[in-house]
Design a protein around this motif. Sequence first.
Motif, PDB file in Angstrom:
ATOM      1  N   VAL A 168      38.346  45.290  16.312  1.00 35.96           N
ATOM      2  CA  VAL A 168      37.049  45.874  15.928  1.00 35.96           C
ATOM      3  C   VAL A 168      36.045  45.971  17.074  1.00 35.96           C
ATOM      4  N   TYR A 169      36.365  45.389  18.248  1.00 35.51           N
ATOM      5  CA  TYR A 169      35.397  45.375  19.350  1.00 35.51           C
ATOM      6  C   TYR A 169      35.428  46.713  20.078  1.00 35.51           C
ATOM      7  N   GLU A 170      34.564  47.622  19.629  1.00 35.39           N
ATOM      8  CA  GLU A 170      34.521  48.977  20.165  1.00 35.39           C
ATOM      9  C   GLU A 170      33.575  49.042  21.356  1.00 35.39           C
ATOM     10  N   VAL A 171      34.066  49.607  22.461  1.00 35.10           N
ATOM     11  CA  VAL A 171      33.264  49.731  23.678  1.00 35.10           C
ATOM     12  C   VAL A 171      33.434  51.140  24.244  1.00 35.10           C
ATOM     13  N   GLY A 172      32.562  51.494  25.172  1.00 38.97           N
ATOM     14  CA  GLY A 172      32.617  52.811  25.772  1.00 38.97           C
ATOM     15  C   GLY A 172      33.590  52.882  26.941  1.00 38.97           C
ATOM     16  N   GLY A 173      33.900  54.099  27.322  1.00 36.47           N
ATOM     17  CA  GLY A 173      34.823  54.315  28.421  1.00 36.47           C
ATOM     18  C   GLY A 173      34.324  53.761  29.742  1.00 36.47           C
ATOM     19  N   GLU A 174      32.994  53.705  29.916  1.00 32.71           N
ATOM     20  CA  GLU A 174      32.457  53.177  31.170  1.00 32.71           C
ATOM     21  C   GLU A 174      32.786  51.700  31.347  1.00 32.71           C
ATOM     22  N   LEU A 175      32.869  50.969  30.218  1.00 32.77           N
ATOM     23  CA  LEU A 175      33.228  49.553  30.307  1.00 32.77           C
ATOM     24  C   LEU A 175      34.698  49.393  30.693  1.00 32.77           C
ATOM     25  N   GLU A 176      35.543  50.196  30.077  1.00 33.65           N
ATOM     26  CA  GLU A 176      36.959  50.163  30.448  1.00 33.65           C
ATOM     27  C   GLU A 176      37.114  50.463  31.936  1.00 33.65           C
ATOM     28  N   SER A 177      36.338  51.388  32.442  1.00 31.96           N
ATOM     29  CA  SER A 177      36.407  51.745  33.860  1.00 31.96           C
ATOM     30  C   SER A 177      35.988  50.588  34.761  1.00 31.96           C
ATOM     31  N   GLN A 178      34.940  49.861  34.348  1.00 29.11           N
ATOM     32  CA  GLN A 178      34.503  48.711  35.141  1.00 29.11           C
ATOM     33  C   GLN A 178      35.604  47.671  35.254  1.00 29.11           C
ATOM     34  N   HIS A 235      38.798  48.238  35.008  1.00 28.36           N
ATOM     35  CA  HIS A 235      39.845  48.817  35.855  1.00 28.36           C
ATOM     36  C   HIS A 235      39.488  48.661  37.335  1.00 28.36           C
ATOM     37  N   ILE A 236      38.248  48.939  37.680  1.00 27.25           N
ATOM     38  CA  ILE A 236      37.791  48.817  39.066  1.00 27.25           C
ATOM     39  C   ILE A 236      37.904  47.377  39.550  1.00 27.25           C
ATOM     40  N   ASN A 237      37.672  46.407  38.650  1.00 33.28           N
ATOM     41  CA  ASN A 237      37.750  44.990  39.015  1.00 33.28           C
ATOM     42  C   ASN A 237      39.173  44.456  39.026  1.00 33.28           C
ATOM     43  N   GLY A 238      40.166  45.326  38.835  1.00 36.66           N
ATOM     44  CA  GLY A 238      41.543  44.903  38.984  1.00 36.66           C
ATOM     45  C   GLY A 238      42.237  44.456  37.726  1.00 36.66           C
ATOM     46  N   PHE A 239      41.617  44.657  36.577  1.00 36.26           N
ATOM     47  CA  PHE A 239      42.249  44.283  35.311  1.00 36.26           C
ATOM     48  C   PHE A 239      43.326  45.302  34.937  1.00 36.26           C
ATOM     49  N   ASP A 240      44.400  44.801  34.319  1.00 37.25           N
ATOM     50  CA  ASP A 240      45.397  45.683  33.712  1.00 37.25           C
ATOM     51  C   ASP A 240      44.810  46.182  32.399  1.00 37.25           C
ATOM     52  N   THR A 241      44.044  47.252  32.467  1.00 32.65           N
ATOM     53  CA  THR A 241      43.286  47.684  31.292  1.00 32.65           C
ATOM     54  C   THR A 241      44.186  48.136  30.153  1.00 32.65           C
ATOM     55  N   HIS A 242      45.397  48.579  30.447  1.00 31.01           N
ATOM     56  CA  HIS A 242      46.315  48.965  29.376  1.00 31.01           C
ATOM     57  C   HIS A 242      46.672  47.777  28.488  1.00 31.01           C
ATOM     58  N   GLN A 243      46.548  46.581  29.062  1.00 28.90           N
ATOM     59  CA  GLN A 243      46.866  45.364  28.312  1.00 28.90           C
ATOM     60  C   GLN A 243      45.734  44.976  27.370  1.00 28.90           C
ATOM     61  N   PHE A 244      44.504  45.291  27.730  1.00 29.80           N
ATOM     62  CA  PHE A 244      43.337  44.783  27.006  1.00 29.80           C
ATOM     63  C   PHE A 244      42.546  45.851  26.248  1.00 29.80           C
ATOM     64  N   SER A 287      42.623  49.587  24.103  1.00 30.79           N
ATOM     65  CA  SER A 287      43.373  50.658  23.447  1.00 30.79           C
ATOM     66  C   SER A 287      42.392  51.777  23.103  1.00 30.79           C
ATOM     67  N   GLN A 288      42.771  52.989  23.404  1.00 30.97           N
ATOM     68  CA  GLN A 288      41.859  54.126  23.223  1.00 30.97           C
ATOM     69  C   GLN A 288      41.740  54.481  21.745  1.00 30.97           C
ATOM     70  N   LYS A 289      40.479  54.569  21.282  1.00 33.44           N
ATOM     71  CA  LYS A 289      40.217  54.892  19.880  1.00 33.44           C
ATOM     72  C   LYS A 289      39.979  56.392  19.704  1.00 33.44           C
ATOM     73  N   ASN A 290      39.222  56.955  20.612  1.00 33.55           N
ATOM     74  CA  ASN A 290      38.997  58.409  20.625  1.00 33.55           C
ATOM     75  C   ASN A 290      38.641  58.809  22.051  1.00 33.55           C
ATOM     76  N   PHE A 295      38.549  46.703  22.672  1.00 34.42           N
ATOM     77  CA  PHE A 295      38.711  45.732  23.760  1.00 34.42           C
ATOM     78  C   PHE A 295      39.116  44.381  23.194  1.00 34.42           C
ATOM     79  N   ASP A 296      40.254  43.877  23.629  1.00 36.59           N
ATOM     80  CA  ASP A 296      40.736  42.547  23.216  1.00 36.59           C
ATOM     81  C   ASP A 296      40.233  41.522  24.225  1.00 36.59           C
ATOM     82  N   ILE A 297      38.991  41.093  24.051  1.00 39.70           N
ATOM     83  CA  ILE A 297      38.354  40.217  25.030  1.00 39.70           C
ATOM     84  C   ILE A 297      38.998  38.835  25.043  1.00 39.70           C
TER      85      ILE A 297
END
Length: 263
Positions: free
Chosen positions: A178-188, A190-199, A201-204, A210-212
Amino acid sequence: MSVNLLTYSNLNRFTEQILHFSSTRQGGVSSDEYASLNLGNFSDESRENIIQNRQLLCADLGIPLNRLIGAHQVHGTNVKLVDDSLLKMDENRRKASLEGFDALICNTPDICITTTTADCVPILLFDPVTRSIAAIHSGWRSTLNNIVGCTIEAMKDNFGVNPANLIAAVGPCISGAVYEVGGELESQFHINGFDTHQFFSQKNDDKFLFDIRLAVQKQLEAVGVNNIEVSPHCTFSEPDLFFSARRQGSHSGRMLSGICLKK
């Protein structure tokens, strides 16, 4: 109604050495949006109710109110060492000394260090070898900047902790469902080296889930912590049990998670 507290099975194996808890919203004196066990010193509710709720909590734990120590959290990565000198300060000096920290560490018995949450991730740490503890608040900003790693480095520096000996509990928080966030957060991330595909999932087109808590768990594992218990509870989805800032807005109460060394 009595105070309803949660504990963790991995930490419960050390009940002769520590007490620990994560509070729920049940068992206090507050009403309306803050019903009923609002423990947040910085929430927008009457100071009298918050103090009474904290007294109820401390009575349940069997500790004096002045031994319940928490910081004014700012979603950063600063770590505060808590010791007896803090307890000797007057109220104003103590409050000032706890300004701006999102993690507390301690190796002094009979001090209950706490973290305040209402969707962010509370983490409790215990090292039975060095008899040291930590309480961490990890919202998305602190997770992005790895407050978990910062805290464990501080425990190494101050207490000589080996991360492999740490017992970790990751408490109730907002879930990845249920933790919905914007694409800019996912990008941050990614830039910091996180495997964003792991954490993430794209909703739209511009929203992600985001699985924090999984991100926090992986940060613990990355520094060598093996004994980790992760609460299955979602603060957003369980309104009878938990406050949620995302669900309730600015008038949300707060839960505490805390840990204390016994003498």
